[in-house]
Enzyme design. Structure first.
Site, PDB file in Angstrom:
ATOM      1  N   ASP A  82       0.850  -1.195   0.000  1.00 47.97           N
ATOM      2  CA  ASP A  82       0.000   0.000   0.000  1.00 47.97           C
ATOM      3  C   ASP A  82       0.890   1.251   0.000  1.00 47.97           C
ATOM      4  O   ASP A  82       1.812   1.356   0.824  1.00 47.97           O
ATOM      5  CB  ASP A  82      -0.853  -0.060   1.288  1.00 47.97           C
ATOM      6  CG  ASP A  82      -1.952   0.977   1.326  1.00 47.97           C
ATOM      7  OD1 ASP A  82      -2.434   1.387   0.249  1.00 47.97           O
ATOM      8  OD2 ASP A  82      -2.346   1.367   2.454  1.00 47.97           O
ATOM      9  N   SER A 214     -12.667   4.288   4.941  1.00 48.72           N
ATOM     10  CA  SER A 214     -13.254   3.793   6.195  1.00 48.72           C
ATOM     11  C   SER A 214     -14.543   4.542   6.510  1.00 48.72           C
ATOM     12  O   SER A 214     -14.680   5.729   6.195  1.00 48.72           O
ATOM     13  CB  SER A 214     -12.269   3.971   7.356  1.00 48.72           C
ATOM     14  OG  SER A 214     -11.361   2.890   7.408  1.00 48.72           O
ATOM     15  N   ASP A 256      -8.344   0.865   6.572  1.00 47.23           N
ATOM     16  CA  ASP A 256      -7.352   0.718   7.638  1.00 47.23           C
ATOM     17  C   ASP A 256      -7.919   1.285   8.945  1.00 47.23           C
ATOM     18  O   ASP A 256      -7.995   0.609   9.976  1.00 47.23           O
ATOM     19  CB  ASP A 256      -6.059   1.451   7.235  1.00 47.23           C
ATOM     20  CG  ASP A 256      -4.926   1.194   8.210  1.00 47.23           C
ATOM     21  OD1 ASP A 256      -5.145   0.484   9.201  1.00 47.23           O
ATOM     22  OD2 ASP A 256      -3.814   1.705   8.004  1.00 47.23           O
TER      23      ASP A 256
HETATM   24  P1  13P Z   1      -8.720   4.788   5.797  1.00 45.77           P
HETATM   25  O1  13P Z   1      -7.838   5.685   6.594  1.00 45.77           O
HETATM   26  O2  13P Z   1      -9.998   5.481   5.439  1.00 45.77           O
HETATM   27  O3  13P Z   1      -8.973   3.474   6.432  1.00 45.77           O
HETATM   28  O4  13P Z   1      -7.976   4.504   4.398  1.00 45.77           O
HETATM   29  C1  13P Z   1      -7.028   3.494   4.299  1.00 45.77           C
HETATM   30  C2  13P Z   1      -6.291   3.535   3.005  1.00 45.77           C
HETATM   31  O5  13P Z   1      -6.634   4.206   2.058  1.00 45.77           O
HETATM   32  C3  13P Z   1      -5.093   2.700   2.917  1.00 45.77           C
HETATM   33  O6  13P Z   1      -4.409   2.900   1.721  1.00 45.77           O
HETATM   34  O1  G3H Z   2      -3.145   4.880   3.645  1.00 42.01           O
HETATM   35  C1  G3H Z   2      -2.365   4.640   4.569  1.00 42.01           C
HETATM   36  C2  G3H Z   2      -2.629   3.511   5.474  1.00 42.01           C
HETATM   37  O2  G3H Z   2      -3.665   3.809   6.364  1.00 42.01           O
HETATM   38  C3  G3H Z   2      -1.366   3.046   6.145  1.00 42.01           C
HETATM   39  O3  G3H Z   2      -0.940   3.949   7.102  1.00 42.01           O
HETATM   40  O4  G3H Z   2       1.527   4.305   6.833  1.00 42.01           O
HETATM   41  O5  G3H Z   2       0.416   4.533   9.075  1.00 42.01           O
HETATM   42  O6  G3H Z   2       0.713   2.297   8.020  1.00 42.01           O
HETATM   43  P1  G3H Z   2       0.511   3.782   7.798  1.00 42.01           P
HETATM   44 ZN    ZN Z   3      -4.514   4.892   0.998  1.00 35.11          ZN
END
Ligand code: 13P
Ligand code: G3H
Ligand code: ZN
Length: 309
Positions: A82, A214, A256
């Protein structure tokens, strides 16, 4: 069954007008909760982790935990990077056995995003791995934008077409109003379905990805705040809006924050209610159950990928 790429699951999702949930993982409890939910729902699923999640859990642990989960699961599961920040991170994930990587060049100017994305696509495709890229900027909660700027950060459908032709990416994340984290809208939630529609008209065969998707489940926000947390006014994208986005052509939905909230809410409540307990299996076990419940709900009632494995 072994890890798969997202190619087949996206093809079926586009034909059937539903979406595949992509859930972020950091540790064993998240991996088990998500894969158990997918198995129960007979749904394909994407496990994704950011570079900071890889740094936290360490590559070897993540890969081996995911492979352990996959070995006891019968549904198609993809492992996806991601928001890959650069070629090296994407390459490391391809080399480690990920079946999909995202290169996020949305912070670069358009031509640089094209150039860098193409490099990742060439390497990944040569190794049988698919690539997601991003065009447009997801709104940040502190952004103080005027209307003209606001328009500028949404994905331009013509540019999206040009980008996909020139880079050869397998899927495209677009900006239609969502944002990452627990504070998504400065007023009423609103998604630009008109932009999504135009992108789909121009790119009917390209799977479209929605980041920052989310719901910010209020039950968990309340659970956090009533047990010592401090996240007032957190607000996300309503289930009905996300469901509509899936019906209108979004094929991958990233989640997430909701799973983080579920874990934190349950752990806070468990600590508050059971001050004498100090066995992590108690509160982490409860958290794992709650995460599974949240994923089952999304798969069955919002993304509608249940029974599609
Ligand atoms: P949220 O913060 O809305 O869960 O989005 C997660 C996301 O886009 C991870 O790439
Ligand atoms: O889009 C980002 C995700 O929520 C991951 O976040 O870099 O804190 O793991 P993170
Ligand atoms: Zn994202």
């Amino acid at each position: 069954m072994p890890l798969v790429t997202t190619e087949e699951m996206f093809k079926k999702a586009m034909e059937g007008h539903y979406a595949i949930g992509a859930f972020n993982i950091n540790n064993m409890e998240f991996i088990q909760a998500i894969t158990d939910a997918a198995e129960e729902c007979k749904s394909p699923v994407i496990l994704q982790c950011s570079s900071s999640a890889i740094k936290y859990a360490r590559m070897g642990y993540l890969i081996n935990m995911v492979n352990a989960a996959v070995a006891e699961t019968t549904v198609p599961i993809a492992l996806h990077l991601d928001h890959g920040p650069d070629f090296e991170t994407c390459k490391a994930c391809v080399d480690a056995g990920f079946t999909s990587v995202m290169f996020d060049g949305s912070k670069y100017d358009y031509e640089e995003n094209v150039r860098l994305t193409k490099e990742v696509v060439e390497y990944a495709h040569a190794h049988g791995v698919v690539v997601e890229a991003e065009l447009g900027k997801l709104a940040g909660v502190e952004d103080d934008v005027n209307v003209a700027d606001d328009d500028a950060r949404y994905t331009d459908p013509d540019q999206a077409y040009d980008f996909v032709q020139r880079t050869g990416v397998d899927s495209l994340a677009i900006a239609i109003g969502t944002s990452h984290g627990a504070y998504k809208f400065k007023g009423e939630p609103r998604l630009r379905f008109d932009i999504l529609e135009k992108v789909k008209e121009k790119l009917p065969n390209t799977p479209i990805v929605l980041h920052g998707a989310s719901t910010v489940i209020q039950e968990y926000v309340k659970m956090c705040n009533e047990n010592g947390g401090d996240i007032p006014g957190a607000q996300g994208c309503p289930d009905e809006m996300l469901h509509e986005a899936c019906l209108r052509g979004v094929s991958k939905v990233n989640v997430d924050t909701d799973l983080r909230l579920a874990m934190t809410g349950v752990v806070r409540k468990s600590f508050a209610e059971n001050p004498s307990v100090f066995d992590p299996r108690k509160y982490l076990g409860e958290a794992r159950e709650e995460i599974k419940k949240a994923v089952v709900h999304k798969i069955n009632d919002v993304f509608c990928s249940n029974g599609k494995a």
